[in-house]
Structure formats: C-alpha cells, structure tokens
Design a protein around this motif. Structure first.
Motif, mmCIF file in Angstrom:
data_model
loop_
_atom_site.group_PDB
_atom_site.id
_atom_site.type_symbol
_atom_site.label_atom_id
_atom_site.label_comp_id
_atom_site.label_asym_id
_atom_site.label_seq_id
_atom_site.Cartn_x
_atom_site.Cartn_y
_atom_site.Cartn_z
ATOM 1 N N ILE A 1 -4.863 4.723 -4.485
ATOM 2 C CA ILE A 1 -5.698 3.783 -5.239
ATOM 3 C C ILE A 1 -6.316 4.447 -6.465
ATOM 4 O O ILE A 1 -6.587 3.793 -7.481
ATOM 5 N N GLN A 2 -6.534 5.759 -6.385
ATOM 6 C CA GLN A 2 -7.047 6.479 -7.549
ATOM 7 C C GLN A 2 -6.002 6.587 -8.656
ATOM 8 O O GLN A 2 -6.338 6.790 -9.828
ATOM 9 N N VAL A 3 -4.732 6.460 -8.267
ATOM 10 C CA VAL A 3 -3.634 6.623 -9.217
ATOM 11 C C VAL A 3 -3.176 5.283 -9.780
ATOM 12 O O VAL A 3 -2.851 5.171 -10.962
ATOM 13 N N SER A 4 -3.141 4.262 -8.941
ATOM 14 C CA SER A 4 -2.696 2.938 -9.364
ATOM 15 C C SER A 4 -3.341 1.882 -8.484
ATOM 16 O O SER A 4 -3.538 2.106 -7.288
ATOM 17 N N GLN A 5 -3.660 0.737 -9.094
ATOM 18 C CA GLN A 5 -4.217 -0.381 -8.333
ATOM 19 C C GLN A 5 -3.286 -1.584 -8.361
ATOM 20 O O GLN A 5 -3.728 -2.727 -8.344
ATOM 21 N N ASP A 6 -1.976 -1.322 -8.405
ATOM 22 C CA ASP A 6 -1.042 -2.440 -8.483
ATOM 23 C C ASP A 6 -0.924 -3.142 -7.128
ATOM 24 O O ASP A 6 -1.485 -2.712 -6.121
ATOM 25 N N ASP A 7 -0.170 -4.230 -7.104
ATOM 26 C CA ASP A 7 -0.105 -5.071 -5.909
ATOM 27 C C ASP A 7 0.491 -4.341 -4.713
ATOM 28 O O ASP A 7 0.071 -4.559 -3.569
ATOM 29 N N ALA A 8 1.469 -3.460 -4.958
ATOM 30 C CA ALA A 8 2.110 -2.755 -3.843
ATOM 31 C C ALA A 8 1.108 -1.853 -3.137
ATOM 32 O O ALA A 8 1.074 -1.792 -1.897
ATOM 33 N N ILE A 9 0.283 -1.157 -3.892
ATOM 34 C CA ILE A 9 -0.694 -0.252 -3.292
ATOM 35 C C ILE A 9 -1.830 -1.051 -2.654
ATOM 36 O O ILE A 9 -2.360 -0.661 -1.601
ATOM 37 N N LYS A 10 -2.182 -2.186 -3.216
ATOM 38 C CA LYS A 10 -3.164 -3.056 -2.572
ATOM 39 C C LYS A 10 -2.627 -3.559 -1.231
ATOM 40 O O LYS A 10 -3.365 -3.670 -0.248
#
Length: 254
Positions: free
Chosen positions: A187-196
C-alpha cells in the motif's frame, strides 16, 4: 490431490508445513516439516488411520525453519529427503525442471529459484486440472523472500520468469503467512485496485495459503510488477532490476 496445511509457530514464525497426498493411492509427501512437535501428531493420525502412505520428505531450502525438523521426523519415518543440496539429510536434489510423481496422478516439477538461498527449490504439482506451487521463502502472497544469498537479478528470474511462467490458475502455497505484512508494504508503493483487493482479502482471511493464484500475484505482488510506472515512481528507478533492488531495500526497512 489433497493438500493439508500444518501451521507452525503461529504468532512467531508463522510457518507452514504441507502434507500432499494422491487421492487414489494415498501416497503422500510432507513439505518443510520444520517443527516436529506440531507436525508429528498430524502425520501419526493420518498414517495410523490409513489416510496417507508417507513416501518422502520435501524441503524448499536449507534454513532451519524449513529443513530443521528432518532429523526428528526421520526417527519416526525413515524416508528419502528431496531438497536443495544444503538441506539436512538430503538424499535427492532434483535437477531444475526435472519431474517425479506421487502416487498415480500427481506430477511434480522441481524449479530451482536461487536467491533467498542458493539451494531454494519450488515445487509445481499437477493433478489433472488441479495445479499448485509450493514456494518456500521465494514467493509469498503479495511479497517475496529476502535476498540472503542472492541478487535482484536472481529474484527477478525466480519470480517473473520461472514462477511467472506457470499457468495463471496455479494456487500458491508459501512457507509463511506473511500476507498482512506484505500488503502493508504494498500500500505504501501503490494504492491501485489490485492491492486494495489484496488488502481486503488479507483482512478477511487469517490463513491465505492456497487461496490465491500465480495470476493473482501478477496483479497485486509489487515484486512481479517491475515495469509498472506506479511501482517505478515509488522506487525512483525505471530499470527492472533496479526496481527489484529498491523494493527489497524499502521492504527490509519497512
């Protein structure tokens, strides 16, 4: 193919051992039985009841929390040990891409994935339409192992060429339950839908082994998205191996 997970050192190492058996013949292997007090009762119950016929021990790499139980297990089950060259009491180190069978229907392919350790081997199991890969400390759900004995180039090859080339529906069985920690970093690197989606999944599942696939990992595992502009921006690098190196540095410091 039947897969039985054995959590070990829950709340500490959060390790997993696995018993994998051929449904027809009951022939079975135990993977990374590192903590005999937690593993032996399961093996005894399943062997005594005739649920399984244990044929070998498999290790993903030589670290004590994966192969350290071999000596004690062998006292009760004197069996061949399949694993990397540095694993305790190893009797057979399969060559990269070589295969062996369990029972009548399970085909296993050994995949050499040096980096976390130089003797790391992942095992790809196929039984009809069922596919699973046991990844030790190379691939975790949403993450990867530390580069203790290897390089960013080796981990890139392990994750994105070797494991990444497996069928997308291959279920992932890692050596540890690290998903919540991995998603916290992602989450620190990306907040895109896949990581959500991974975050929601981790919050809803105490145990995540076997519940995601290689296809899922390509979507939400930042270590398998080295060409993603968002990941590159977060690391300040653009060349894939530099992105891999920086991600691992950031995760180590997280």
């Amino acid at each position: 193919m039947h897969i039985h997970s054995i959590p070990m050192w829950t709340g500490k190492g959060n390790n997993y051992a696995y018993v994998v058996s051929d449904s027809k013949t009951k022939e079975a292997v135990v993977i990374d039985p590192a903590n005999p007090p937690e593993v032996l009762p399961v093996l005894k119950e399943q062997t005594d009841s005739g649920k399984i016929k244990l044929t070998s021990i498999i290790n993903t790499h030589h670290h004590h929390d994966h192969a350290g139980g071999n000596s004690e297990i062998l006292k009760h089950y004197p069996l061949p040990v399949i694993g990397g060259k540095d694993c305790a009491h190893v009797t057979n180190t399969p060559a990269h891409n070589s295969t062996f069978t369990i029972g009548d229907s399970i085909k296993v392919r050994a995949l050499h994935t040096p980096c976390h350790t130089q003797d790391s081997i992942c095992y790809f199991f196929e039984d009809g339409d069922e596919r699973a890969v046991f990844t030790g400390d190379t691939l975790f759900i949403g993450g990867c192992g530390r580069f203790f004995e290897g390089t960013p180039e080796e981990m890139d090859k392990a994750l994105n060429q070797i494991l990444g080339s497996l069928p997308d529906d291959t279920k992932v069985y890692p050596g540890h339950e690290y998903t919540k920690g991995n998603v916290k970093f992602a989450i620190q690197v990306s907040q895109d839908d896949a990581i959500k989606r991974l975050h929601k999944f981790a919050e809803e599942n105490k145990e995540t082994q076997g519940k995601t696939t290689i296809g899922d990992e390509k979507e939400f595992n930042v270590f398998m998205r080295l060409n993603d502009p968002t990941i590159q921006k977060a690391t300040g690098a653009s060349e894939p191996l530099q992105v891999m190196a920086k991600l691992r540095e950031m995760k180590n410091a997280a």
